[in-house]
Design a protein around this motif. Structure first.
Motif, short mmCIF file in Angstrom:
data_model
loop_
_atom_site.label_atom_id
_atom_site.label_comp_id
_atom_site.label_asym_id
_atom_site.label_seq_id
_atom_site.Cartn_x
_atom_site.Cartn_y
_atom_site.Cartn_z
N ALA A 141 0.65 -1.40 -0.14
CA ALA A 141 -0.33 0.08 0.10
C ALA A 141 0.47 0.84 -0.13
O ALA A 141 2.30 1.03 0.75
CB ALA A 141 -1.28 0.33 1.46
N THR A 142 0.28 1.97 -1.11
CA THR A 142 0.74 3.52 -0.91
C THR A 142 -0.15 4.59 0.18
O THR A 142 0.60 5.79 -0.16
CB THR A 142 1.13 4.09 -2.33
OG1 THR A 142 0.18 3.86 -2.99
CG2 THR A 142 2.42 3.18 -3.00
N ARG A 143 -0.98 4.64 0.30
CA ARG A 143 -2.02 5.47 1.31
C ARG A 143 -2.47 4.78 1.19
O ARG A 143 -3.34 3.48 1.09
CB ARG A 143 -2.52 6.33 -0.04
CG ARG A 143 -3.38 5.15 -1.24
CD ARG A 143 -4.01 6.71 -1.90
NE ARG A 143 -3.02 7.44 -2.97
CZ ARG A 143 -2.57 8.57 -3.88
NH1 ARG A 143 -4.02 8.88 -3.89
NH2 ARG A 143 -3.18 8.28 -4.53
N ASP A 144 -3.69 5.79 2.68
CA ASP A 144 -4.46 4.81 3.12
C ASP A 144 -5.82 5.45 2.66
O ASP A 144 -5.98 6.94 2.53
CB ASP A 144 -4.57 5.06 4.49
CG ASP A 144 -3.99 3.85 5.37
OD1 ASP A 144 -3.89 2.79 4.59
OD2 ASP A 144 -3.60 3.95 6.46
N MET A 145 -7.26 5.46 2.93
CA MET A 145 -8.51 6.04 1.96
C MET A 145 -9.39 5.67 2.82
O MET A 145 -9.15 4.91 3.85
CB MET A 145 -8.10 5.39 0.68
CG MET A 145 -7.73 6.09 -0.27
SD MET A 145 -7.68 5.16 -1.86
CE MET A 145 -6.48 3.92 -1.77
N GLY A 162 -0.91 12.66 0.46
CA GLY A 162 -0.16 12.58 0.92
C GLY A 162 -0.34 11.45 2.55
O GLY A 162 0.47 12.09 3.39
N THR A 163 -1.56 10.32 2.39
CA THR A 163 -1.67 10.12 3.50
C THR A 163 -0.68 9.18 3.63
O THR A 163 -0.97 7.84 2.69
CB THR A 163 -3.05 10.01 3.51
OG1 THR A 163 -3.82 10.90 3.50
CG2 THR A 163 -3.94 8.74 4.90
N PRO A 164 0.36 8.75 4.46
CA PRO A 164 1.02 6.97 4.22
C PRO A 164 0.19 5.74 4.52
O PRO A 164 -1.07 5.97 5.21
CB PRO A 164 1.63 7.36 5.49
CG PRO A 164 1.21 8.69 6.77
CD PRO A 164 -0.12 8.92 5.44
N ALA A 165 0.74 5.21 4.04
CA ALA A 165 0.17 3.22 4.05
C ALA A 165 -0.10 3.23 5.80
O ALA A 165 1.02 3.04 5.64
CB ALA A 165 0.60 2.67 3.01
N ASP A 200 -22.89 5.00 10.14
CA ASP A 200 -23.41 3.96 10.07
C ASP A 200 -22.45 2.96 10.49
O ASP A 200 -22.61 2.29 11.30
CB ASP A 200 -24.44 3.16 9.21
CG ASP A 200 -25.53 4.17 8.92
OD1 ASP A 200 -26.36 4.94 10.33
OD2 ASP A 200 -26.80 4.49 7.67
N TRP A 201 -21.22 3.46 9.39
CA TRP A 201 -20.13 2.70 9.95
C TRP A 201 -18.76 2.98 9.51
O TRP A 201 -19.53 3.51 8.21
CB TRP A 201 -20.23 1.10 9.46
CG TRP A 201 -20.64 1.13 7.81
CD1 TRP A 201 -22.46 1.25 6.98
CD2 TRP A 201 -19.50 0.68 6.71
NE1 TRP A 201 -22.12 0.22 6.02
CE2 TRP A 201 -20.31 0.11 5.90
CE3 TRP A 201 -18.10 0.48 6.72
CZ2 TRP A 201 -19.94 0.46 4.46
CZ3 TRP A 201 -17.76 0.52 5.42
CH2 TRP A 201 -18.90 0.19 4.44
N VAL A 202 -17.93 2.78 9.29
CA VAL A 202 -16.89 3.31 8.48
C VAL A 202 -16.03 2.63 8.83
O VAL A 202 -15.61 1.44 9.81
CB VAL A 202 -16.06 4.32 10.40
CG1 VAL A 202 -14.84 5.59 9.12
CG2 VAL A 202 -17.46 6.00 9.74
N SER A 203 -15.04 2.46 7.36
CA SER A 203 -14.07 1.46 7.16
C SER A 203 -12.66 2.32 6.69
O SER A 203 -13.03 3.27 6.05
CB SER A 203 -14.03 0.12 6.28
OG SER A 203 -13.57 -0.39 6.19
N SER A 204 -11.62 1.53 6.17
CA SER A 204 -10.63 2.00 5.11
C SER A 204 -10.16 0.59 4.78
O SER A 204 -10.21 -0.28 4.95
CB SER A 204 -8.92 2.25 6.62
OG SER A 204 -8.86 1.37 6.54
N PHE A 205 -9.67 1.42 3.34
CA PHE A 205 -8.76 0.58 2.58
C PHE A 205 -7.71 0.91 1.96
O PHE A 205 -6.99 2.20 2.28
CB PHE A 205 -10.28 0.13 0.98
CG PHE A 205 -10.24 1.29 0.56
CD1 PHE A 205 -9.94 1.78 -0.60
CD2 PHE A 205 -11.80 2.43 1.77
CE1 PHE A 205 -10.13 2.38 -1.02
CE2 PHE A 205 -11.72 3.30 0.35
CZ PHE A 205 -11.09 3.36 -1.32
#
Length: 500
Positions: free
Chosen positions: A171-175, A217-220, A250-255
């Motif tokens: 991964a190069t970034r979190d989303m 610019g968000t680091p993984a 309702d819910w939150v996640s990251s990928f």
């Protein structure tokens, strides 16, 4: 053996596989670490090819009214997918929770044994099968089976425990991905690129929006827990300048954009399918659909291996066919990520892609990649256009009444379709006699196509249980090559198969 096959993971891939195996007559236990479904719906639909898979098992009516979208995109550049015959961007607005509920109901009706709250701790692959050790509501228990399939997602315990390699790019970034409530967002269906990142927003129902937040610019990171709403709202404000802090989620996640694929889909008696075998950027909603197709390809082959009639190499063809599809999936999602998520440096690429999509050949090529309609397996003679491809969804007339190519596949058997252009009352003649010894594995149907040109002049088609054409006959009275195709895909004639 406690069962024939253990499936680890009750997501769409695992539940689809369970139903396929039950159609093949084998015992199945599905273990799922979660005591109850989460109700979260990362996926919001499925592609044209996955829709065909559901149709061939008679599942589409269970979804209710489905909206097919002719318009889709590649890397955020929109175009019309219907330029390719039978293509569309997919069924839209179907929560993954609904897809899982439909597949769970179907597989359990067929006799799959679903055990929630059972978490795999270890496995041992021996000469005769697999021993799985699981943490259950009643303590640690062991199950022994002929085969075990990991359908347990991108962080697959099965993949690690069985020692599968998982090469690729990190991964190069979190989303972020979230269903937000009370935020009053304007739609951004294809995403909006801004100096600090990209955001998407689409209404799901009244007062609820699905959002994706991709900040430059968000680091993984290696998250042990999902982000909270405050973290997502902060990122949204940094990108858009708008505050959604007054709402909720309702819910939150990251990928992430990590891209990896198992170097092999089978090791001994352990196999991988779906996200356990391949992870990628979720571009175009292809992940769930590819997992469902993995299951449809594997199910009948694994059932044949358990039942003892699988010809040599049949189970290994799961890897050879689906690994190539997975590699192409990773290629196209990485390409879309470069176009979609890049900053100003990707502007020339977006401009070029927009220009190329003015050409119908480019549209057909890209829609075929994303929909899965371009898949073609090596099944033998490649001369006929249908050889190695899925049989198209077409109407048929038989002596018993109207039917369709998808309806013929509801039972999960292979099909020898004899196309009588003069009407449905004809006979299969020598073709029927040639297939008689495979009765129970291959059903013979004589039919007249509603559209005389639907099958490119073919007189007969041998169709595998997953819907792919394994043999094409040019003359209704000539079975040349049919016997070889029957042996290759359906083993020795009944009564002559080797002891499992």
């Amino acid at each position: 053996m406690d069962t024939d096959v253990i499936i680890v993971g009750a997501g769409p891939t695992g539940l689809m596989l369970a139903g396929e195996l039950r159609l093949g007559g084998v015992r199945v236990v599905v273990t799922e670490r979660l005591a109850e479904p989460t109700g979260q719906s990362r996926g919001l639909g499925f592609t044209a090819r996955a829709m065909e898979i559901f149709d061939q098992r008679g599942l589409l009516p269970r979804f209710g009214a489905l909206e097919k979208s002719p318009l889709g995109h590649f890397g955020g550049v929109q175009f019309d997918y219907t330029v390719l015959e039978d293509s569309h961007f997919g069924a839209r607005g179907v929560p993954q929770s609904q897809t899982e509920a439909v597949l769970e109901e179907w597989s359990v009706e067929l006799g799959a044994d679903l055990r929630r709250g059972w978490e795999l701790q270890a496995l041992a692959d021996g000469e005769d099968g697999v021993l799985a050790t699981l943490d259950t509501p009643d303590g640690v228990q062991q199950l022994r089976a002929a085969y075990l399939v990991g359908c347990d997602g991108g962080h697959s315990t099965v993949r690690r425990a069985a020692g599968f390699d998982f090469p690729g790019t990190p991964a190069t970034r979190d989303m972020y991905l979230a269903d937000v409530v009370g935020c009053g967002l304007r739609p951004r269906f294809l995403g909006e690129r801004l100096p600090n990142g990209m955001v998407m927003a689409a209404p799901l129902k009244e007062n609820v929006d699905r959002i994706i937040v991709c900040e430059h610019g968000t680091p993984a990171g290696d998250r042990a827990e999902a982000p909270d709403f405050e973290e997502v709202a902060d990122a949204w404000q940094r990108i858009t300048g708008e505050s959604i802090h007054g709402g909720g989620a309702d819910w939150v996640s990251s990928f992430s954009d990590a891209t990896r694929q198992a170097s092999e889909y089978r090791r001994g008696h352990v196999l991988l399918a779906g996200d356990a075998a391949h992870i990628h950027l979720p571009a175009g909603g292809q992940g769930l659909s590819t997992g469902v197709q993995d299951a449809a390809n594997l199910g009948w082959k694994l059932a044949a291996a358990v039942q003892g009639w699988a010809p040599a190499g049949l189970l290994d063809s799961y890897h050879s066919e689906r690994h190539a599809v997975g590699a192409r999936l990773l290629m196209n999602t990485r390409a879309q990520g470069t176009v979609f998520l890049g900053g100003e440096e990707s502007d020339p690429l977006r401009q070029l892609l927009t220009e190329l999509l003015a050409y119908d050949d480019v549209k057909r090529h890209l829609s075929g990649i994303v929909s899965g309609l371009d898949i073609r397996y090596e099944v033998g003679d490649p001369e006929h256009a249908l050889s190695g491809r899925r049989i198209p969804p077409r109407g048929l007339r038989t002596a018993l009444g109207p039917t369709s190519t998808t309806e013929l596949l509801h039972s999960g058997q292979g099909v020898l379709l004899v196309l009588d252009q003069d009407g449905p009352a004809g006979t299969a003649g020598g073709l029927s006699a040639a297939a008689e010894s495979w009765k129970g594995r291959v059903a013979v149907t004589v039919a007249a196509p509603e559209d005389p040109g639907a099958f490119g002049g073919a007189a007969a088609l041998l169709v595998r249980p997953d819907g792919y054409v394994a043999w094409v006959g040019d003359r209704p009275d000539d079975p040349a090559g049919l016997d070889d195709a029957l042996h290759r895909w359906f083993g020795a004639p009944a009564g002559l198969e080797p002891t499992p």
